[in-house]
Each structure stands twice: as C-alpha cells, then as structure tokens.
Write a protein that holds these residues in place. Structure first.
Motif, PDB file in Angstrom:
ATOM      1  N   HIS A 210      15.875  -2.367   4.123  1.00 21.09           N
ATOM      2  CA  HIS A 210      14.702  -2.712   3.336  1.00 21.09           C
ATOM      3  C   HIS A 210      13.970  -1.457   2.879  1.00 21.09           C
ATOM      4  O   HIS A 210      14.172  -0.367   3.420  1.00 21.09           O
ATOM      5  N   ILE A 211      13.110  -1.648   1.882  1.00 23.49           N
ATOM      6  CA  ILE A 211      12.203  -0.614   1.397  1.00 23.49           C
ATOM      7  C   ILE A 211      10.789  -1.172   1.482  1.00 23.49           C
ATOM      8  O   ILE A 211      10.493  -2.239   0.936  1.00 23.49           O
ATOM      9  N   HIS A 212       9.919  -0.465   2.180  1.00 19.78           N
ATOM     10  CA  HIS A 212       8.509  -0.848   2.236  1.00 19.78           C
ATOM     11  C   HIS A 212       7.820  -0.412   0.948  1.00 19.78           C
ATOM     12  O   HIS A 212       8.138   0.652   0.393  1.00 19.78           O
ATOM     13  N   PHE A 213       6.858  -1.214   0.491  1.00 21.97           N
ATOM     14  CA  PHE A 213       6.033  -0.765  -0.622  1.00 21.97           C
ATOM     15  C   PHE A 213       4.619  -1.305  -0.487  1.00 21.97           C
ATOM     16  O   PHE A 213       4.379  -2.348   0.134  1.00 21.97           O
ATOM     17  N   GLN A 214       3.689  -0.565  -1.066  1.00 21.34           N
ATOM     18  CA  GLN A 214       2.292  -0.957  -1.110  1.00 21.34           C
ATOM     19  C   GLN A 214       1.773  -0.728  -2.519  1.00 21.34           C
ATOM     20  O   GLN A 214       2.054   0.306  -3.128  1.00 21.34           O
ATOM     21  N   VAL A 215       1.039  -1.684  -3.038  1.00 24.48           N
ATOM     22  CA  VAL A 215       0.388  -1.549  -4.338  1.00 24.48           C
ATOM     23  C   VAL A 215      -1.112  -1.512  -4.092  1.00 24.48           C
ATOM     24  O   VAL A 215      -1.670  -2.423  -3.473  1.00 24.48           O
ATOM     25  N   LYS A 216      -1.762  -0.458  -4.572  1.00 24.79           N
ATOM     26  CA  LYS A 216      -3.180  -0.284  -4.298  1.00 24.79           C
ATOM     27  C   LYS A 216      -3.858   0.440  -5.452  1.00 24.79           C
ATOM     28  O   LYS A 216      -3.208   1.070  -6.297  1.00 24.79           O
ATOM     29  N   SER A 217      -5.176   0.318  -5.478  1.00 21.71           N
ATOM     30  CA  SER A 217      -6.008   1.105  -6.389  1.00 21.71           C
ATOM     31  C   SER A 217      -6.785   2.093  -5.533  1.00 21.71           C
ATOM     32  O   SER A 217      -6.528   2.233  -4.330  1.00 21.71           O
ATOM     33  N   GLU A 218      -7.750   2.769  -6.130  1.00 21.94           N
ATOM     34  CA  GLU A 218      -8.523   3.735  -5.354  1.00 21.94           C
ATOM     35  C   GLU A 218      -9.348   3.047  -4.266  1.00 21.94           C
ATOM     36  O   GLU A 218      -9.653   3.649  -3.235  1.00 21.94           O
ATOM     37  N   THR A 219      -9.693   1.804  -4.478  1.00 23.69           N
ATOM     38  CA  THR A 219     -10.626   1.138  -3.562  1.00 23.69           C
ATOM     39  C   THR A 219     -10.048  -0.068  -2.845  1.00 23.69           C
ATOM     40  O   THR A 219     -10.666  -0.571  -1.920  1.00 23.69           O
ATOM     41  N   GLU A 220      -8.873  -0.522  -3.244  1.00 24.29           N
ATOM     42  CA  GLU A 220      -8.370  -1.783  -2.689  1.00 24.29           C
ATOM     43  C   GLU A 220      -6.857  -1.779  -2.590  1.00 24.29           C
ATOM     44  O   GLU A 220      -6.159  -1.308  -3.493  1.00 24.29           O
ATOM     45  N   SER A 221      -6.338  -2.321  -1.472  1.00 27.02           N
ATOM     46  CA  SER A 221      -4.909  -2.544  -1.323  1.00 27.02           C
ATOM     47  C   SER A 221      -4.612  -3.980  -1.725  1.00 27.02           C
ATOM     48  O   SER A 221      -5.161  -4.920  -1.150  1.00 27.02           O
ATOM     49  N   TYR A 222      -3.739  -4.156  -2.714  1.00 29.94           N
ATOM     50  CA  TYR A 222      -3.464  -5.490  -3.226  1.00 29.94           C
ATOM     51  C   TYR A 222      -2.304  -6.176  -2.507  1.00 29.94           C
ATOM     52  O   TYR A 222      -2.311  -7.398  -2.344  1.00 29.94           O
ATOM     53  N   ARG A 223      -1.311  -5.400  -2.098  1.00 32.97           N
ATOM     54  CA  ARG A 223      -0.163  -6.051  -1.480  1.00 32.97           C
ATOM     55  C   ARG A 223       0.651  -5.008  -0.710  1.00 32.97           C
ATOM     56  O   ARG A 223       0.919  -3.917  -1.215  1.00 32.97           O
ATOM     57  N   ILE A 224       1.024  -5.347   0.512  1.00 31.93           N
ATOM     58  CA  ILE A 224       2.011  -4.594   1.282  1.00 31.93           C
ATOM     59  C   ILE A 224       3.183  -5.535   1.518  1.00 31.93           C
ATOM     60  O   ILE A 224       3.006  -6.644   2.013  1.00 31.93           O
TER      61      ILE A 224
END
Length: 292
Positions: A210-224
């Motif tokens: 698997h490959i881990h990923f995280q999508v975030k902005s400067e102030t908020e993590s949207y999805r791990i």
C-alpha cells in the motif's frame, strides 16, 4: 543469488551461507530479523520460489501472474529508468461521471512530521520505477487546486524511513532513520493533479502492499487514506521481477489485510490504483481520489 536481506544464498538449499551471515553486525541483525526476532521483516524466499506465500497468509490462487520463471517486462533500476517519461499519457483525460469519497484509514505508526516538497521521492533506491499520478476532486467531481498531497511508503525491502513514532517497528535498519526515502509532498495544480516519481513498494508481515496518502491545506487535513495495487499485478512482480522475486509473495491479500478488509467490498475500487506499463517499462499508476 541473494535473499531479501542482501545475503548470498546457497544455490541448493536457498539458505544464507554461515560465513556470510556472520561477517558483520548488520548481517547478524538481518539474520535475527529473518527468524522473527526483529519486527517488520517479511519471510525469506528463494529467488525461484516467487509463488510461495510468506508466514501467516496464503497467496491468492487466482492472481493470474506469469510463471515464476518468466522474465519480467517491467523496468528496474529505480526512477533513473524512466527514460521516456515525456511520452507518458495523461491518465485523467476521461470525463468523471461520479465521484465517491475514499474511506478514511489509519495513519499508522510510520509517519514523519517533515513535508519534503519534491517530485522524485526515491532518493536513488532501486526497484520498479513508478510514476504515481493522483487527481484530487470534490464530491461533484470538481478538481481541487492548491491542496498538499503527502505520500509515504516502504522501499523494496519493506522498510519505511525517517524519524517515525515507532522506529523499532517501522525501520528494518535503524540507520534508515537518517533517510527520507519514499516520502514527499506535492501541491495540486489547477486540474487537481500531482505527480510523484517513486518505486513499487515492498511488503512486510500482515499488510497488503500500500501507499499512504494525506490531503491537506495549510489549516485542515481533509483525508488520510491508503492506495493499493491490483493483486494480479503485485503477484506478477513478486514472481518475475529481478528486484522483487527473492522476497517471495506477500503474506497478506486484500481479504486478510486489516485495512482493506474493513472497507466494504463494493467500495474497494476507490482505493485500487489503475496501472499501465509504459514504453520504457516503468509503471504509470493513477487514481482519482475524492476527499471533500
């Protein structure tokens, strides 16, 4: 012939020779890892036994990969082998009819705090070169620009890198703590896309690759979350590819993986990468991920 820890193997017994094993301290540690006295080390497999499973799991009999003796058509040598990258197609030209959220999964104990902004995350490691393409969209299929996408995964040995919350578990060699291979971040462009140059991961006990990923902005993590490769592709690589076949087949498949098995079967496709072999033998692995 060498095993997954880099030790020469006896061509008849497929076991490391005693003199080579005890040649230095690192080899002793590798030997201990091979008999499960150290964590996170997959089973040792002889190079011609790519069809065998590791401990605690069975290989998917329906994987459909070529015979273990067949030669792989995939490239080797890491990202330097991407000699025809300018010809790789855009994997996101098709219209999106529906965009369903990917599941939130565990972040795991092998994260690091650093965000290394770079496209090539391989740090010169060998392996099957992979061009990883991700497109971030919202539930209406609109691309989301300006988002930070962070990825992390193992090297072909099945080891993470860096200063993690649990280096004893995550690193096969403790000197990997001073490295940051297969970690990096990129920012989505106007089309919501990011690209990473990496290598096909290795496996460790109890997890499908698997490959881990995280999508975030400067102030908020949207999805791990986590992304997986098609099981027949994985079986093929570990049966035929010169960089991977000595490690044997992964001991865990989707149905026994503690992350993928918790995702409803009808939703698992959202986490499985689409892969294609490029003209230079590299893999183009792509996925549209809905996170908002």
């Amino acid at each position: 012939m060498k095993n997954r820890h880099g030790l020469p193997l006896d061509p008849i017994t497929c076991e490391p020779t005693f003199g080579q094993i005890l040649s230095n301290r690192r080899d002793v540690l590798r030997l201990l890892a091979g008999v499960s006295l150290l964590p996170l080390v997959p089973a040792i497999g002889c190079g011609d036994d790519g069809g065998e499973s590791g401990p605690g799991g069975d290989v998917d009999a329906g994987a459909g990969g070529p015979d273990a003796g067949a030669q792989s058509d995939w490239a080797s040598g890491g990202t330097a082998a991407m000699t025809d990258k300018s010809s790789y197609p855009d994997p996101f030209t098709g219209a999106l009819a529906a965009c369903a959220l990917v599941a939130t999964t565990t972040e795991g104990p092998c994260t690091t705090e650093s965000d290394l902004a770079r496209e090539d995350v391989s740090e010169g490691w060998s392996g099957l070169p992979v061009r990883l393409a991700l497109k971030v969209v919202d539930a209406s299929c609109n691309p989301v620009a300006g988002m930070t996408v962070k990825i992390w995964h193992t090297n072909l040995e099945g080891s993470y890198s860096g200063q993690t919350p649990n280096n004893n578990m995550c690193l096969q060699q403790q000197d990997y703590s001073s490295q940051d291979f297969f970690r990096g971040v990129q920012t989505t462009d106007a089309d919501g896309t990011v690209y990473f140059d990496t290598c096909f991961p290795g496996w460790y006990r109890g997890r499908a690759i698997h490959i881990h990923f995280q999508v975030k902005s400067e102030t908020e993590s949207y999805r791990i979350s986590q992304l997986f490769f098609p099981e027949d592709i994985t079986a093929d690589i570990f049966a035929t590819h010169g960089d991977y076949s000595a490690y044997g087949q992964p001991d865990t498949v989707f149905t026994t993986d503690n992350v993928m098995s918790q995702i409803p079967e009808a939703q698992r496709d959202r986490h499985i990468l689409t892969v294609e072999r490029m003209t230079d033998g590299a893999m183009l692995a792509s996925k549209v991920v809905t996170v908002i």
